[in-house]
Write a protein that holds these residues in place. Structure first.
Motif, PDB file in Angstrom:
ATOM      1  N   THR A   1       0.846  -1.196   0.000  1.00 16.13           N
ATOM      2  CA  THR A   1       0.000   0.000   0.000  1.00 16.13           C
ATOM      3  C   THR A   1       0.882   1.246   0.000  1.00 16.13           C
ATOM      4  O   THR A   1       1.823   1.347   0.783  1.00 16.13           O
ATOM      5  CB  THR A   1      -0.929   0.019   1.231  1.00 16.13           C
TER       6      THR A   1
ATOM      7  N   ARG B   1      -2.344  10.641  -5.098  1.00 19.89           N
ATOM      8  CA  ARG B   1      -3.491  11.452  -4.726  1.00 19.89           C
ATOM      9  C   ARG B   1      -4.506  11.466  -5.873  1.00 19.89           C
ATOM     10  O   ARG B   1      -4.156  11.296  -7.025  1.00 19.89           O
ATOM     11  CB  ARG B   1      -3.033  12.866  -4.404  1.00 19.89           C
ATOM     12  N   TYR B   2      -5.763  11.688  -5.511  1.00 16.51           N
ATOM     13  CA  TYR B   2      -6.796  11.745  -6.549  1.00 16.51           C
ATOM     14  C   TYR B   2      -6.560  12.912  -7.491  1.00 16.51           C
ATOM     15  O   TYR B   2      -6.689  12.777  -8.701  1.00 16.51           O
ATOM     16  CB  TYR B   2      -8.189  11.834  -5.921  1.00 16.51           C
TER      17      TYR B   2
ATOM     18  N   LYS C   1      -7.189  13.999  -1.367  1.00 18.60           N
ATOM     19  CA  LYS C   1      -6.784  12.982  -0.410  1.00 18.60           C
ATOM     20  C   LYS C   1      -6.017  11.844  -1.083  1.00 18.60           C
ATOM     21  O   LYS C   1      -6.112  11.638  -2.293  1.00 18.60           O
ATOM     22  CB  LYS C   1      -7.980  12.459   0.364  1.00 18.60           C
ATOM     23  N   ASN C   2      -5.281  11.146  -0.264  1.00 15.05           N
ATOM     24  CA  ASN C   2      -4.486  10.012  -0.720  1.00 15.05           C
ATOM     25  C   ASN C   2      -5.421   8.859  -1.096  1.00 15.05           C
ATOM     26  O   ASN C   2      -6.411   8.612  -0.408  1.00 15.05           O
ATOM     27  CB  ASN C   2      -3.528   9.579   0.396  1.00 15.05           C
ATOM     28  N   ARG C   3      -5.093   8.156  -2.180  1.00 16.23           N
ATOM     29  CA  ARG C   3      -5.892   6.996  -2.607  1.00 16.23           C
ATOM     30  C   ARG C   3      -5.548   5.746  -1.812  1.00 16.23           C
ATOM     31  O   ARG C   3      -6.338   4.829  -1.771  1.00 16.23           O
ATOM     32  CB  ARG C   3      -5.652   6.700  -4.088  1.00 16.23           C
ATOM     33  N   TYR C   4      -4.343   5.675  -1.249  1.00 18.54           N
ATOM     34  CA  TYR C   4      -3.837   4.455  -0.626  1.00 18.54           C
ATOM     35  C   TYR C   4      -3.949   3.286  -1.604  1.00 18.54           C
ATOM     36  O   TYR C   4      -4.518   2.244  -1.315  1.00 18.54           O
ATOM     37  CB  TYR C   4      -4.558   4.147   0.693  1.00 18.54           C
TER      38      TYR C   4
ATOM     39  N   THR D   1      -7.955   0.601  -4.352  1.00 18.84           N
ATOM     40  CA  THR D   1      -7.617   1.647  -3.392  1.00 18.84           C
ATOM     41  C   THR D   1      -8.335   1.387  -2.070  1.00 18.84           C
ATOM     42  O   THR D   1      -9.395   0.767  -2.039  1.00 18.84           O
ATOM     43  CB  THR D   1      -8.011   3.049  -3.898  1.00 18.84           C
TER      44      THR D   1
ATOM     45  N   SER E   1      -9.055   4.040  -0.169  1.00 23.31           N
ATOM     46  CA  SER E   1      -9.815   5.268  -0.030  1.00 23.31           C
ATOM     47  C   SER E   1     -10.630   5.442  -1.306  1.00 23.31           C
ATOM     48  O   SER E   1     -10.199   5.032  -2.377  1.00 23.31           O
ATOM     49  CB  SER E   1      -8.848   6.439   0.147  1.00 23.31           C
ATOM     50  N   HIS E   2     -11.790   6.040  -1.206  1.00 30.24           N
ATOM     51  CA  HIS E   2     -12.632   6.170  -2.399  1.00 30.24           C
ATOM     52  C   HIS E   2     -13.067   7.618  -2.599  1.00 30.24           C
ATOM     53  O   HIS E   2     -13.308   8.343  -1.657  1.00 30.24           O
ATOM     54  CB  HIS E   2     -13.866   5.279  -2.274  1.00 30.24           C
ATOM     55  N   LYS E   3     -13.174   7.985  -3.857  1.00 31.39           N
ATOM     56  CA  LYS E   3     -13.688   9.291  -4.241  1.00 31.39           C
ATOM     57  C   LYS E   3     -14.807   9.021  -5.227  1.00 31.39           C
ATOM     58  O   LYS E   3     -14.633   8.272  -6.195  1.00 31.39           O
ATOM     59  CB  LYS E   3     -12.589  10.133  -4.892  1.00 31.39           C
TER      60      LYS E   3
END
Length: 188
Positions: free
Chosen positions: A122, A129-130, A138-141, A168, A170-172
């Motif tokens: 990870t 980043r998105y 924010k970071n996508r990880y 990811t 993290s979600h956007k």
């Protein structure tokens, strides 16, 4: 001291990393590391470049090994011209403006009787980043997972077969991209 110091030099016809062709053409990769007596802690530098100068990379790494587990942190910085990220400030560790990324990798190897390895990686920090360099992004990880099975192991060479994928943590909304590709589950 020489027993605790490792140096490696490799020449390849390209550089592949997690299914992505990082550089084509003749590539020279070196590493220099130092480890403790039991080879539990390993710290070093990894460098890659191609002969025409369009690819240059310098990484720091720290690895911990215990029996069949391995935990590694890689600080990766790529100097390649034409990059769409900040590749001019090597010592920039600002999360929103850095061109580097910090990759955390956990691996488990089942051993020689069952030569299967599992890897979870990870990206914790940096240019994952998105919206690269925008305020509030924010970071996508981005996470890469891989299963590898050693099919053949000889003194002179080995044959491994692997399958890997990405997603990811993290979600956007509306954005399913990862560090590795435009959509999860695939590579570029």
């Amino acid at each position: 001291m020489a027993d605790y110091l490792d140096f490696d030099l490799r020449i390849a016809n390209n550089h592949l990393w997690r299914g992505i062709e990082v550089s084509d053409g003749l590539v020279i990769c070196t590493s220099l590391s130092i480890h403790d007596r039991n080879n539990i802690v390993n710290f070093g530098f990894w460098n890659g470049t191609n002969v025409n100068g369009t690819y240059k990379e310098f990484n720091l790494f720290l690895e911990f090994s215990m029996k069949m587990f391995n935990l590694a942190l890689w600080d990766t910085y790529n100097f390649s011209p034409g990059a769409n990220y900040n590749n001019k400030e090597f010592f920039n560790y600002s999360a929103r403006t850095t061109g580097r990324f910090l990759d955390c990798i956990l691996s488990y190897n089942f051993g020689p009787k069952f030569p299967l390895s599992l890897t979870w990686s990870t990206i914790l920090f940096g240019r994952d980043r998105y919206d690269l360099y925008s305020t509030g992004s924010k970071n996508r990880y981005s996470t890469y997972v891989e299963v590898t099975y050693r099919c053949l192991d000889r003194q002179e060479w080995t044959v491994d077969t692997s399958v890997g994928g990405t997603f990811t943590l993290s979600h956007k909304s509306g954005d399913r991209s990862t560090f590795y590709s435009d959509r999860p589950g695939s590579l570029m």
